[in-house]
Design a protein around this motif. Sequence first.
Motif, PDB file in Angstrom:
ATOM      1  N   ALA A 105       0.830  -1.205   0.000  1.00 30.69           N
ATOM      2  CA  ALA A 105       0.000   0.000   0.000  1.00 30.69           C
ATOM      3  C   ALA A 105       0.869   1.261   0.000  1.00 30.69           C
ATOM      4  O   ALA A 105       0.566   2.246  -0.689  1.00 30.69           O
ATOM      5  CB  ALA A 105      -0.923  -0.001   1.210  1.00 30.69           C
ATOM      6  N   SER A 109       1.212   4.235  -3.049  1.00 30.02           N
ATOM      7  CA  SER A 109       0.825   5.617  -2.749  1.00 30.02           C
ATOM      8  C   SER A 109       1.960   6.624  -2.945  1.00 30.02           C
ATOM      9  O   SER A 109       1.735   7.835  -2.869  1.00 30.02           O
ATOM     10  CB  SER A 109       0.322   5.710  -1.311  1.00 30.02           C
ATOM     11  OG  SER A 109       1.349   5.374  -0.392  1.00 30.02           O
ATOM     12  N   TRP A 236       0.757  10.367  -4.127  1.00 31.21           N
ATOM     13  CA  TRP A 236      -0.093  10.608  -5.279  1.00 31.21           C
ATOM     14  C   TRP A 236      -1.422  11.195  -4.828  1.00 31.21           C
ATOM     15  O   TRP A 236      -2.006  10.720  -3.846  1.00 31.21           O
ATOM     16  CB  TRP A 236      -0.349   9.320  -6.061  1.00 31.21           C
ATOM     17  CG  TRP A 236       0.837   8.826  -6.839  1.00 31.21           C
ATOM     18  CD1 TRP A 236       1.604   7.755  -6.570  1.00 31.21           C
ATOM     19  CD2 TRP A 236       1.364   9.405  -8.042  1.00 31.21           C
ATOM     20  NE1 TRP A 236       2.598   7.613  -7.510  1.00 31.21           N
ATOM     21  CE2 TRP A 236       2.472   8.608  -8.428  1.00 31.21           C
ATOM     22  CE3 TRP A 236       1.022  10.514  -8.826  1.00 31.21           C
ATOM     23  CZ2 TRP A 236       3.233   8.883  -9.556  1.00 31.21           C
ATOM     24  CZ3 TRP A 236       1.770  10.780  -9.950  1.00 31.21           C
ATOM     25  CH2 TRP A 236       2.871   9.984 -10.314  1.00 31.21           C
ATOM     26  N   ARG A 239      -4.514   9.359  -2.949  1.00 30.58           N
ATOM     27  CA  ARG A 239      -4.084   8.092  -2.349  1.00 30.58           C
ATOM     28  C   ARG A 239      -3.576   8.275  -0.910  1.00 30.58           C
ATOM     29  O   ARG A 239      -2.921   7.387  -0.367  1.00 30.58           O
ATOM     30  CB  ARG A 239      -2.989   7.450  -3.200  1.00 30.58           C
ATOM     31  CG  ARG A 239      -3.446   7.084  -4.609  1.00 30.58           C
ATOM     32  CD  ARG A 239      -2.372   6.336  -5.365  1.00 30.58           C
ATOM     33  NE  ARG A 239      -2.779   6.076  -6.747  1.00 30.58           N
ATOM     34  CZ  ARG A 239      -2.038   5.477  -7.656  1.00 30.58           C
ATOM     35  NH1 ARG A 239      -0.822   5.042  -7.324  1.00 30.58           N
ATOM     36  NH2 ARG A 239      -2.480   5.296  -8.885  1.00 30.58           N
ATOM     37  N   GLU A 240      -3.893   9.420  -0.325  1.00 30.49           N
ATOM     38  CA  GLU A 240      -3.471   9.644   1.060  1.00 30.49           C
ATOM     39  C   GLU A 240      -4.042   8.575   1.997  1.00 30.49           C
ATOM     40  O   GLU A 240      -3.379   8.137   2.938  1.00 30.49           O
ATOM     41  CB  GLU A 240      -3.900  11.035   1.525  1.00 30.49           C
ATOM     42  CG  GLU A 240      -3.182  12.194   0.835  1.00 30.49           C
ATOM     43  CD  GLU A 240      -3.768  12.525  -0.530  1.00 30.49           C
ATOM     44  OE1 GLU A 240      -3.211  13.416  -1.200  1.00 30.49           O
ATOM     45  OE2 GLU A 240      -4.788  11.910  -0.910  1.00 30.49           O
ATOM     46  N   LEU A 242      -4.638   5.521   1.269  1.00 32.07           N
ATOM     47  CA  LEU A 242      -3.898   4.280   1.065  1.00 32.07           C
ATOM     48  C   LEU A 242      -2.586   4.299   1.835  1.00 32.07           C
ATOM     49  O   LEU A 242      -2.176   3.289   2.424  1.00 32.07           O
ATOM     50  CB  LEU A 242      -3.642   4.071  -0.426  1.00 32.07           C
ATOM     51  CG  LEU A 242      -3.008   2.737  -0.836  1.00 32.07           C
ATOM     52  CD1 LEU A 242      -3.887   1.572  -0.412  1.00 32.07           C
ATOM     53  CD2 LEU A 242      -2.765   2.711  -2.348  1.00 32.07           C
TER      54      LEU A 242
END
Length: 316
Positions: A105, A109, A236, A239-240, A242
């Motif tokens: 994960a 990210s 990204w 995707r915080e 994640l």
Amino acid sequence: MIVAYGFANLLQSVAAARTSVHHTFDPGLLLRLAGQRTYLIGLACQVVGFVLAFLARRDLPLFLVQASVAAGLGVTAVLGVLVLKWRLPMAEMALLVLLFAGITALVLSAEPATSRPLGTAGLIGLVVALGGIAVSGFFAARLHGATGSVVLGSLAGMAFSAAAVAARPLASADSVEAFARDPLLYLLVAHSVVGQLLLGLAMQRGSTTAAVAAMDAAGAVPAAVVGLLLLNDKIWPGREWLAGLGFLVTLAAVVGLTRYAEPQHHHASTRERPRAQLGAAVVPVQAASTGPRSETATSTGGGSVGVGRRRPITRS
């Protein structure tokens, strides 16, 4: 890089098991370990992994690189099972899978970005951290068993985390002269030496997987935070969640590994001494020796030795 760190963890743990247990923060342990070919080969693997990680930190965020370093734990466990006949409980194996899920994960990210300079305040912080970790290690060296493994492994992770923080901007040096004159280089070396000593102490006390997992978690979190706040590390967009989930899963897996950790390196214990005094034919190969004698050894979960063979017990 992942494979290099996996081999390094395994070989260094074997060497640490063959060295008498230290209960003090004694740099002499590194000298004793350096007298073993197994440790030196493991150290060479670690240097290879370190160089590859150093080059990766030039453009990649710290939490991505540190997660990749942590993935070496799985390689160590697999090699231990295949080569040294380690016995990993099913719960511990499941937690290793959970650990890799968290690392994955974090990898997904991460957004590549160049580093910003650390600044004077950052340099002072690294110096203070070096002193704090060394003092904590002085007291933690008195701990025993799985607790000692986890605490010393965590302190080793903090030291390696600080080294990673120093390495990120250092990797962007414009020339060899600038690289050699940068104080970050010497802070990186100092933190790495302290971390190596703490890791050696941790591996003497219990489960290799618990020690290395604690080291990886303690090394990944501070480096990731510092990287995001000070060094221009990025996630990204979108995707915080994640990245946050990856950290939580990773930490949960590490806590679980410390709970289920079983000692794989067996030094002489109080329970084993009476058996030896009664003439028992089987004792751990890593037991401390007080003389140049030989004993019969068998597999204890931390290594595989043929039953009935006579072989000298390691001294240090």
